[in-house]
Design a protein around this motif. Structure first.
Motif, short mmCIF file in Angstrom:
data_model
loop_
_atom_site.label_atom_id
_atom_site.label_comp_id
_atom_site.label_asym_id
_atom_site.label_seq_id
_atom_site.Cartn_x
_atom_site.Cartn_y
_atom_site.Cartn_z
N ASN A 80 0.84 -1.19 0.00
CA ASN A 80 0.00 0.00 0.00
C ASN A 80 0.88 1.25 0.00
OD1 ASN A 80 -1.92 2.11 1.42
ND2 ASN A 80 -0.48 1.50 3.01
N TRP A 81 1.91 1.25 0.83
CA TRP A 81 2.83 2.39 0.86
C TRP A 81 3.55 2.55 -0.48
CZ3 TRP A 81 5.26 0.96 6.24
CH2 TRP A 81 4.44 1.46 7.26
N VAL A 82 3.99 1.45 -1.06
CA VAL A 82 4.70 1.52 -2.34
C VAL A 82 3.84 2.20 -3.40
CG1 VAL A 82 5.68 0.19 -4.24
CG2 VAL A 82 6.18 -0.48 -1.88
N PHE A 83 2.58 1.77 -3.51
CA PHE A 83 1.68 2.35 -4.52
C PHE A 83 1.38 3.81 -4.21
CE2 PHE A 83 0.66 -2.05 -5.77
CZ PHE A 83 0.65 -1.90 -7.14
N LEU A 84 1.17 4.13 -2.94
CA LEU A 84 0.86 5.52 -2.58
C LEU A 84 2.04 6.44 -2.89
CD1 LEU A 84 -1.09 7.56 -1.35
CD2 LEU A 84 -0.08 7.06 0.88
N PHE A 85 3.24 6.01 -2.55
CA PHE A 85 4.41 6.85 -2.79
C PHE A 85 4.69 7.02 -4.28
CE2 PHE A 85 6.27 5.56 1.63
CZ PHE A 85 5.23 6.24 2.24
N GLU A 86 4.36 6.01 -5.07
CA GLU A 86 4.47 6.14 -6.52
C GLU A 86 3.42 7.13 -7.02
OE1 GLU A 86 5.64 6.06 -10.28
OE2 GLU A 86 6.73 5.06 -8.64
N ALA A 87 2.25 7.14 -6.41
CA ALA A 87 1.20 8.08 -6.79
C ALA A 87 1.63 9.52 -6.52
CB ALA A 87 -0.09 7.77 -6.03
N TYR A 88 2.36 9.74 -5.42
CA TYR A 88 2.89 11.08 -5.13
C TYR A 88 3.74 11.58 -6.29
CZ TYR A 88 1.76 10.58 -0.10
OH TYR A 88 1.13 10.42 1.10
N ARG A 89 4.55 10.70 -6.83
CA ARG A 89 5.48 11.10 -7.89
C ARG A 89 4.77 11.27 -9.23
NH1 ARG A 89 11.03 7.91 -8.02
NH2 ARG A 89 9.76 6.48 -9.26
N ALA A 90 3.85 10.37 -9.55
CA ALA A 90 3.21 10.38 -10.86
C ALA A 90 2.13 11.44 -10.98
CB ALA A 90 2.63 9.00 -11.17
N ALA A 91 1.39 11.68 -9.90
CA ALA A 91 0.32 12.68 -9.93
C ALA A 91 0.78 13.88 -9.10
CB ALA A 91 -0.98 12.09 -9.39
#
Length: 309
Positions: A80-91
């Protein structure tokens, strides 16, 4: 009343810390896998030291089954953290945080799917309203693949958090600090194969941000949250939880100049209001302060993604 006031201050501070999480992730300069790995590593040290100092490991309450559930919840939490932190970067931190707050609705759907819990007409209406808010918040054109991918990651993170909550709520008689300790401990060997230690060695000042994620956003923040849960009624926890997205959006604007547009802004209160209504509907009549061993369940009930934070 004095006890509740102290709990209010503790939970507010925890939510403010949650709101600054995105800046620590971005400023570290590390990839999402590396950020989560070191958050788990430093977080395990912080929570383990706190647990030892308080004597929590004596009479811990774990059985083989409870330990297995905690470990499974840890798998969901870590990714969950991995996906959320990737979302910070992409969006952006703002968009990712708002979309991430669809967690309570996935939890309702999981309950209906696996526990045959009935979804009332009221809850269904709030789910529809939240979906409408999500459509407005996305506010991106089909060609904007990067932002769309980021929002997809935020949704995936919300689903994984709901799964972690669904599993962890079945653990009773164990202090939430110890459950969280097991979960971050699981993340260390789980993410080890994905970590580029060569790249991590060159982070320079980024290491201070990673240390902060472990000790502040995993150690101090969790201790504040669990202390507050023992002093506050569930409804107040749910309301205070929205300090987190408010701070996250404010920090994203102040530090990176990111802000959501007018149409997107219309979707934010829809998601927030729907999440609050669904959370408060789950409250039993006359419920008092959250029991000590129910800390994880209370955290799950609140729509704040405190696990992001």
């Amino acid at each position: 009343m004095r006890n509740e006031t102290r709990g209010t201050v503790e939970l507010t501070l925890a939510m403010v810390l949650s709101g600054t999480l995105g800046v620590f992730v971005v400023e570290s300069g590390a990839s999402p896998f590396e950020v989560v790995f070191f958050r788990c590593l430093f977080g395990a040290v912080a929570l383990g030291a706190y647990g030892l100092a308080r004597g929590f490991f004596t009479g811990h309450g774990f059985t083989r089954g409870k330990l297995g559930l905690a470990a499974l919840g840890g798998v969901f939490i870590v990714f969950n953290w991995v996906f959320l932190f990737e979302a910070y970067r992409a969006a952006s931190i703002s968009l990712a945080t708002v979309v991430y707050h669809t967690q309570p609705f996935f939890l309702v759907l999981l309950g209906a799917l696996f526990l045959r819990e009935r979804i009332s007409a009221g809850k269904l209406g709030w789910l529809v309203l939240a979906f409408a808010g999500l459509v407005l918040v996305s506010g991106v054109r089909p060609g904007d693949t990067a932002t769309l991918a980021g929002l997809g990651c935020a949704l995936a993170a919300a689903v994984l958090y709901a799964l972690a909550t669904f599993v962890t709520k079945r653990i009773t008689g164990v202090r939430p600090h110890l459950v969280a300790f097991v979960q971050v401990l699981v993340g260390i060997p789980l993410l080890l194969p994905f970590v580029d230690f060569g790249a991590a060695a060159g982070l320079g000042g980024g290491w201070w941000w990673l240390v902060g994620l472990g000790f502040l956003h995993t150690g101090v923040m969790y201790v504040l949250m669990y202390a507050a849960y023992n002093k506050l009624p569930t409804a107040k926890i749910a309301v205070l939880a929205f300090v987190y997205p408010a701070v996250a959006m404010g920090v994203d604007w102040a530090v990176y100049g990111h802000h959501i547009g007018l149409v997107q802004a219309l979707g934010v209160p829809l998601i927030v209001l729907a999440g609050l209504k669904v959370t408060r509907a789950a409250r039993t009549p006359g419920a008092g302060p959250v029991p000590r061993t129910a800390g994880r369940a209370a955290e799950a009930a609140s729509p704040a993604a405190t696990r992001a934070g």
